[in-house]
Design a protein around this motif. Structure first.
Motif, PDB file in Angstrom:
ATOM      1  N   UNK A  42      58.325  35.712  38.366  1.00 58.83           N
ATOM      2  CA  UNK A  42      57.439  36.172  37.286  1.00 58.83           C
ATOM      3  C   UNK A  42      57.304  35.153  36.155  1.00 58.83           C
ATOM      4  N   UNK A  43      58.325  34.333  35.954  1.00 55.75           N
ATOM      5  CA  UNK A  43      58.255  33.335  34.868  1.00 55.75           C
ATOM      6  C   UNK A  43      57.262  32.220  35.174  1.00 55.75           C
ATOM      7  N   UNK A  44      56.849  32.120  36.447  1.00 61.45           N
ATOM      8  CA  UNK A  44      55.938  31.032  36.834  1.00 61.45           C
ATOM      9  C   UNK A  44      54.487  31.499  36.918  1.00 61.45           C
ATOM     10  N   UNK A  45      54.254  32.782  36.603  1.00 58.82           N
ATOM     11  CA  UNK A  45      52.875  33.266  36.605  1.00 58.82           C
ATOM     12  C   UNK A  45      52.297  33.022  35.203  1.00 58.82           C
ATOM     13  N   UNK A  46      51.312  32.117  35.144  1.00 60.99           N
ATOM     14  CA  UNK A  46      50.777  31.656  33.852  1.00 60.99           C
ATOM     15  C   UNK A  46      49.289  31.963  33.755  1.00 60.99           C
ATOM     16  N   UNK A  47      48.804  32.096  32.516  1.00 58.70           N
ATOM     17  CA  UNK A  47      47.371  32.323  32.323  1.00 58.70           C
ATOM     18  C   UNK A  47      46.842  31.424  31.217  1.00 58.70           C
ATOM     19  N   UNK A  48      45.525  31.227  31.243  1.00 60.60           N
ATOM     20  CA  UNK A  48      44.863  30.468  30.179  1.00 60.60           C
ATOM     21  C   UNK A  48      43.536  31.159  29.886  1.00 60.60           C
ATOM     22  N   UNK A  49      43.334  31.519  28.634  1.00 59.48           N
ATOM     23  CA  UNK A  49      42.064  32.139  28.229  1.00 59.48           C
ATOM     24  C   UNK A  49      41.035  31.045  27.961  1.00 59.48           C
ATOM     25  N   UNK A  50      39.864  31.179  28.547  1.00 61.77           N
ATOM     26  CA  UNK A  50      38.775  30.230  28.274  1.00 61.77           C
ATOM     27  C   UNK A  50      37.852  30.784  27.193  1.00 61.77           C
ATOM     28  N   UNK A  51      38.004  32.063  26.924  1.00 61.68           N
ATOM     29  CA  UNK A  51      37.268  32.711  25.831  1.00 61.68           C
ATOM     30  C   UNK A  51      38.289  33.563  25.099  1.00 61.68           C
ATOM     31  N   UNK A  52      38.183  33.588  23.770  1.00 66.05           N
ATOM     32  CA  UNK A  52      39.191  34.303  22.985  1.00 66.05           C
ATOM     33  C   UNK A  52      39.279  35.768  23.419  1.00 66.05           C
ATOM     34  N   UNK A  53      40.498  36.236  23.637  1.00 66.32           N
ATOM     35  CA  UNK A  53      40.712  37.637  23.976  1.00 66.32           C
ATOM     36  C   UNK A  53      40.469  37.968  25.438  1.00 66.32           C
ATOM     37  N   UNK A  54      40.226  36.965  26.272  1.00 67.59           N
ATOM     38  CA  UNK A  54      39.864  37.235  27.675  1.00 67.59           C
ATOM     39  C   UNK A  54      40.991  37.916  28.462  1.00 67.59           C
ATOM     40  N   UNK A  55      42.232  37.750  28.004  1.00 62.88           N
ATOM     41  CA  UNK A  55      43.348  38.361  28.739  1.00 62.88           C
ATOM     42  C   UNK A  55      43.704  39.749  28.192  1.00 62.88           C
ATOM     43  N   UNK A  56      43.063  40.121  27.063  1.00 60.86           N
ATOM     44  CA  UNK A  56      43.362  41.432  26.466  1.00 60.86           C
ATOM     45  C   UNK A  56      42.974  42.539  27.438  1.00 60.86           C
ATOM     46  N   UNK A  57      43.895  43.476  27.637  1.00 57.58           N
ATOM     47  CA  UNK A  57      43.596  44.640  28.483  1.00 57.58           C
ATOM     48  C   UNK A  57      43.612  44.342  29.980  1.00 57.58           C
ATOM     49  N   UNK A  58      43.889  43.101  30.374  1.00 61.76           N
ATOM     50  CA  UNK A  58      43.920  42.786  31.811  1.00 61.76           C
ATOM     51  C   UNK A  58      45.256  43.248  32.380  1.00 61.76           C
ATOM     52  N   UNK A  59      45.189  44.055  33.424  1.00 64.86           N
ATOM     53  CA  UNK A  59      46.384  44.683  33.992  1.00 64.86           C
ATOM     54  C   UNK A  59      46.079  45.023  35.443  1.00 64.86           C
ATOM     55  N   UNK A  60      47.095  45.028  36.277  1.00 62.23           N
ATOM     56  CA  UNK A  60      46.877  45.504  37.642  1.00 62.23           C
ATOM     57  C   UNK A  60      47.171  44.451  38.684  1.00 62.23           C
ATOM     58  N   UNK A  61      46.556  44.660  39.848  1.00 63.56           N
ATOM     59  CA  UNK A  61      46.851  43.800  40.997  1.00 63.56           C
ATOM     60  C   UNK A  61      46.003  42.551  40.989  1.00 63.56           C
ATOM     61  N   UNK A  62      46.598  41.439  41.411  1.00 63.64           N
ATOM     62  CA  UNK A  62      45.809  40.247  41.689  1.00 63.64           C
ATOM     63  C   UNK A  62      45.268  40.417  43.106  1.00 63.64           C
ATOM     64  N   UNK A  63      43.959  40.279  43.250  1.00 59.49           N
ATOM     65  CA  UNK A  63      43.336  40.525  44.565  1.00 59.49           C
ATOM     66  C   UNK A  63      42.440  39.374  44.936  1.00 59.49           C
ATOM     67  N   UNK A  64      42.232  39.256  46.246  1.00 61.56           N
ATOM     68  CA  UNK A  64      41.305  38.234  46.729  1.00 61.56           C
ATOM     69  C   UNK A  64      39.877  38.620  46.358  1.00 61.56           C
ATOM     70  N   UNK A  65      39.081  37.615  46.052  1.00 61.24           N
ATOM     71  CA  UNK A  65      37.677  37.864  45.706  1.00 61.24           C
ATOM     72  C   UNK A  65      36.836  37.727  46.979  1.00 61.24           C
ATOM     73  N   UNK A  66      36.999  38.713  47.877  1.00 67.47           N
ATOM     74  CA  UNK A  66      36.242  38.671  49.130  1.00 67.47           C
ATOM     75  C   UNK A  66      34.840  39.182  48.869  1.00 67.47           C
ATOM     76  N   UNK A  67      33.870  38.522  49.503  1.00 66.91           N
ATOM     77  CA  UNK A  67      32.481  38.969  49.305  1.00 66.91           C
ATOM     78  C   UNK A  67      32.206  40.204  50.118  1.00 66.91           C
TER      79      UNK A  67
END
Ligand SMILES: CC(C)(COP(=O)(O)OP(=O)(O)OC[C@H]1O[C@@H](n2cnc3c(N)ncnc32)[C@H](O)[C@@H]1OP(=O)(O)O)[C@@H](O)C(=O)NCCC(=O)NCCS
Length: 167
Positions: free
Chosen positions: A142-167
């Motif tokens: 868990x310590x190696x899972x990192x994020x970077x916001x490209x727009x202010x507040x983009x990570x606010x409220x983000x919660x849940x499963x990481x999923x594949x973006x299948x079309x």
């Protein structure tokens, strides 16, 4: 005389074999079992955001960028990032990441995730994902899972499963 300056350019499918060789050397055959690979399986990289570094015509580094979902939010997964050992410590890795971040921001993306070391990615604007916010597809430190916001507040409220973006 041959031009041996460093160039960064968007990846193309024709770079695949050379990138695989770099990744094989850096991560070995066990790389396919890594949790981050699960999120990329069957999903095309975003070639316009994934860059390769060349010295002259020699491919010496690469960063792949793949669309994912973070809960319900679209995001980008960075990696693998690999630089050929003889070319390390010259700033190529950081340049590849910054180039992908700039291109992603310019294309209107808002959030980037990766699995990596804060001691390396912290200076590029990444932060650790707080515990229990995101559920990874498989075991990940868990310590190696990192994020970077490209727009202010983009990570606010983000919660849940990481999923594949299948079309
Ligand atoms: C990580 C990697 C891409 C860095 O490429 P690079 O072109 O050498 O990167 P930079 O020149 O921007 O930075 C190099 C510095 O980062 C440091 N560094 C490399 N990996 C690091 C890590 N995991 N944690 C902390 N620091 C790290 C190096 O020691 C070096 O420090 P120095 O400048 O004091 O010598 C390269 O070492 C590599 O391909 N490693 C194997 C694959 C890998 O681990 N990829 C990252 C997976 S998320």
């Amino acid at each position: 005389m041959a031009d041996l300056s460093l160039t960064l350019s968007p990846q193309t499918p024709a770079d695949f074999a050379a990138i695989e060789k770099l990744d094989e050397r850096a991560f070995g055959p066990g790389r396919f079992a890594r949790s981050a690979y699960r999120l990329r399986e069957g999903v095309e990289p975003d070639y316009s955001l994934s860059f390769v570094a060349r010295v002259g015509t020699l491919l010496v580094g690469a960063n792949r960028v793949t669309p994912i979902f973070c809960g319900e939010r679209p995001a980008l997964l960075f990696g693998p990032l690999t630089v050929d050992p003889p070319f390390r410590s010259g700033g190529i890795g950081e340049e590849l990441v910054m180039k992908s971040l700039d291109a992603a921001r310019a294309a209107g993306h808002r959030l980037v995730l990766l699995v990596g070391d804060m001691s390396y990615y912290g200076k590029m604007g990444f932060l650790p994902v707080p515990p229990d916010r995101l559920v990874f597809a498989g075991p990940v430190d868990p310590e190696r899972l990192l994020y970077c916001e490209l727009a202010e507040g983009a990570f606010e409220g983000v919660k849940g499963k990481l999923r594949r973006a299948l079309r």
